[in-house]
Enzyme design. Structure first.
Site, PDB file in Angstrom:
ATOM      1  N   PRO A 193       0.822  -1.214   0.000  1.00 22.21           N
ATOM      2  CA  PRO A 193       0.000   0.000   0.000  1.00 22.21           C
ATOM      3  C   PRO A 193       0.851   1.257   0.000  1.00 22.21           C
ATOM      4  O   PRO A 193       2.023   1.236   0.392  1.00 22.21           O
ATOM      5  CB  PRO A 193      -0.803  -0.128   1.299  1.00 22.21           C
ATOM      6  CG  PRO A 193       0.044  -0.987   2.182  1.00 22.21           C
ATOM      7  CD  PRO A 193       0.752  -1.952   1.277  1.00 22.21           C
ATOM      8  N   ALA A 252       2.195   3.849   3.789  1.00 21.98           N
ATOM      9  CA  ALA A 252       1.867   2.958   4.904  1.00 21.98           C
ATOM     10  C   ALA A 252       3.092   2.563   5.715  1.00 21.98           C
ATOM     11  O   ALA A 252       3.027   1.628   6.509  1.00 21.98           O
ATOM     12  CB  ALA A 252       1.170   1.699   4.381  1.00 21.98           C
ATOM     13  N   LEU A 279       5.864   1.321   4.475  1.00 25.14           N
ATOM     14  CA  LEU A 279       6.547   0.182   3.859  1.00 25.14           C
ATOM     15  C   LEU A 279       7.398   0.593   2.662  1.00 25.14           C
ATOM     16  O   LEU A 279       7.707  -0.228   1.801  1.00 25.14           O
ATOM     17  CB  LEU A 279       5.524  -0.882   3.438  1.00 25.14           C
ATOM     18  CG  LEU A 279       4.649  -1.444   4.556  1.00 25.14           C
ATOM     19  CD1 LEU A 279       3.730  -2.534   4.015  1.00 25.14           C
ATOM     20  CD2 LEU A 279       5.497  -1.992   5.700  1.00 25.14           C
ATOM     21  N   GLY A 280       7.794   1.849   2.609  1.00 19.25           N
ATOM     22  CA  GLY A 280       8.715   2.288   1.561  1.00 19.25           C
ATOM     23  C   GLY A 280       8.125   2.306   0.177  1.00 19.25           C
ATOM     24  O   GLY A 280       8.836   2.070  -0.809  1.00 19.25           O
ATOM     25  N   SER A 281       6.832   2.632   0.062  1.00 20.04           N
ATOM     26  CA  SER A 281       6.175   2.565  -1.250  1.00 20.04           C
ATOM     27  C   SER A 281       6.766   3.543  -2.248  1.00 20.04           C
ATOM     28  O   SER A 281       6.933   3.212  -3.425  1.00 20.04           O
ATOM     29  CB  SER A 281       4.674   2.827  -1.100  1.00 20.04           C
ATOM     30  OG  SER A 281       4.425   4.087  -0.497  1.00 20.04           O
ATOM     31  N   SER A 282       7.102   4.749  -1.806  1.00 21.65           N
ATOM     32  CA  SER A 282       7.615   5.739  -2.763  1.00 21.65           C
ATOM     33  C   SER A 282       8.988   5.331  -3.285  1.00 21.65           C
ATOM     34  O   SER A 282       9.289   5.506  -4.466  1.00 21.65           O
ATOM     35  CB  SER A 282       7.676   7.131  -2.124  1.00 21.65           C
ATOM     36  OG  SER A 282       8.611   7.171  -1.058  1.00 21.65           O
ATOM     37  N   ALA A 283       9.827   4.770  -2.408  1.00 23.70           N
ATOM     38  CA  ALA A 283      11.146   4.326  -2.858  1.00 23.70           C
ATOM     39  C   ALA A 283      11.028   3.132  -3.797  1.00 23.70           C
ATOM     40  O   ALA A 283      11.732   3.059  -4.813  1.00 23.70           O
ATOM     41  CB  ALA A 283      12.020   3.970  -1.663  1.00 23.70           C
ATOM     42  N   ALA A 284      10.139   2.184  -3.466  1.00 23.84           N
ATOM     43  CA  ALA A 284       9.932   1.042  -4.355  1.00 23.84           C
ATOM     44  C   ALA A 284       9.441   1.503  -5.716  1.00 23.84           C
ATOM     45  O   ALA A 284       9.872   1.002  -6.761  1.00 23.84           O
ATOM     46  CB  ALA A 284       8.927   0.078  -3.729  1.00 23.84           C
ATOM     47  N   ASP A 334      15.390   4.071   2.636  1.00 27.69           N
ATOM     48  CA  ASP A 334      14.321   3.460   1.848  1.00 27.69           C
ATOM     49  C   ASP A 334      14.808   3.045   0.469  1.00 27.69           C
ATOM     50  O   ASP A 334      14.495   1.950  -0.013  1.00 27.69           O
ATOM     51  CB  ASP A 334      13.143   4.427   1.707  1.00 27.69           C
ATOM     52  CG  ASP A 334      12.300   4.506   2.970  1.00 27.69           C
ATOM     53  OD1 ASP A 334      12.783   4.072   4.036  1.00 27.69           O
ATOM     54  OD2 ASP A 334      11.169   5.016   2.899  1.00 27.69           O
TER      55      ASP A 334
END
Length: 313
Positions: free
Chosen positions: A101, A104, A106-111, A150
């Site tokens: 998500p 949240a 969990l590092g979404s922007s870096a992923a 991240d």
């Protein structure tokens, strides 16, 4: 009669390139890492897969309800535009399969940034060094002054210790352990939370000692990990959560997840990432299913991952 020229391969079939970025969890050391302390983190098996093709600059992330383009003003558009500028790419469409998500913890922007930079970099033939610059440019759109943890986890995966001075150092462990990840469903803004902690430390100097203590907790966690001492690592989760709550980055949802994990058999649980919502992690050997069930009963979602030997690549 002259022989007609054969069309180039790109005229016959659409060319596609892909890239992947890992999600991440910070096991110990969030917020302290901004002040130069070490942090223990892991790149997750789940993340973001990007597919790039010729197009008009369309950006699509169905799982996040994102449909935009390069000329829009939102952060996603500006981040992708920063990647394209750095890699000198134009007229490309990108579609992302997000397995984590957004916003949240969990590092979404870096992923997201790593996946797109790798896919676009492969498409235009950009070297790894330039792709790294593109990733940093995108993360700077999302987080202004990112620590780098991240993007390191998103790029490399696996367990690692990170500091601003030394960067990412992979950690090898012979012991695999299962980690429960609980999601509050409440999005938050990392940059605002980082700024609030900095302001607290400026206004209340004793709070700065909490940052240093978080660094000590991370070092103790590294020792526990080296000894495959999951019990001590879990108890350090509890210590870290208390310190992070003292920095005022917890939330009612996070507290519910932490306490329900503990009462369901977890040996330790804490918020992960910037806080203010986002996610919780828990170590519950033999009780993973109990913890996940308790979270569901409380109205939250969660999942389990295996880290260490045989875990995230």
């Amino acid at each position: 009669m002259p022989t007609p020229m054969r069309p180039a391969p790109d005229d016959l079939t659409e060319r596609l390139e892909t890239g992947f970025g890992h999600g991440k969890v910070i096991l110990l050391g969030e917020h302290a890492v901004v002040f130069g302390q070490p942090a223990l983190a892991a790149g997750l098996p789940q993340g973001v897969q990007a597919v790039v093709s010729r197009g008009t600059g369309r950006v699509s992330v169905p799982a996040w309800n994102v449909e935009t383009d390069l000329v829009s003003s939102g952060p996603v558009s500006r981040a992708v535009a920063a990647i394209y500028r750095t890699l000198e790419a134009t007229q490309l469409d990108v579609t992302c399969d997000a397995q984590i998500p957004a916003a949240a913890g969990l590092g979404s922007s870096a992923a997201f940034a790593v996946a797109i930079a790798r896919a676009v970099g492969a498409y235009v033939g950009a070297p790894a060094e330039l792709q790294a610059q593109a990733i940093f440019a995108a993360e700077s759109v999302f987080h202004e002054t990112p620590s780098g943890i991240d993007t390191a986890a998103a790029s490399l995966g696996g367990l690692g210790v990170f500091s601003r001075a030394a960067g990412w150092k992979p950690l090898a462990t012979s012991h695999a352990f299962e980690l429960c990840i609980g999601l509050t469903g409440r999005q938050r803004q990392t940059s605002q939370l980082v700024q609030s902690v900095r302001q607290l430390c400026d206004r209340t100097p004793v709070a700065r000692r909490v940052i240093d203590t978080l660094g000590d907790v991370t070092r103790a966690g590294l020792d526990a990990l080296a000894l495959a001492d999951v019990d001590t690592l879990g108890r350090l989760f509890d210590v870290a959560h208390g310190l992070l709550a003292a920095l005022r980055v917890s939330s009612p949802e996070l507290e519910v997840l932490v306490h329900s994990a503990r009462t369901s058999g977890a040996i330790g649980a804490k918020l992960t990432g910037a806080g203010g919502g986002g996610a919780v992690i828990a170590l519950a050997p033999g009780h993973t299913h109990d913890v996940l069930a308790a979270w569901r009963r409380s109205g939250f979602t969660g999942f389990a991952v295996t880290l260490g030997a045989g875990g995230a690549p």
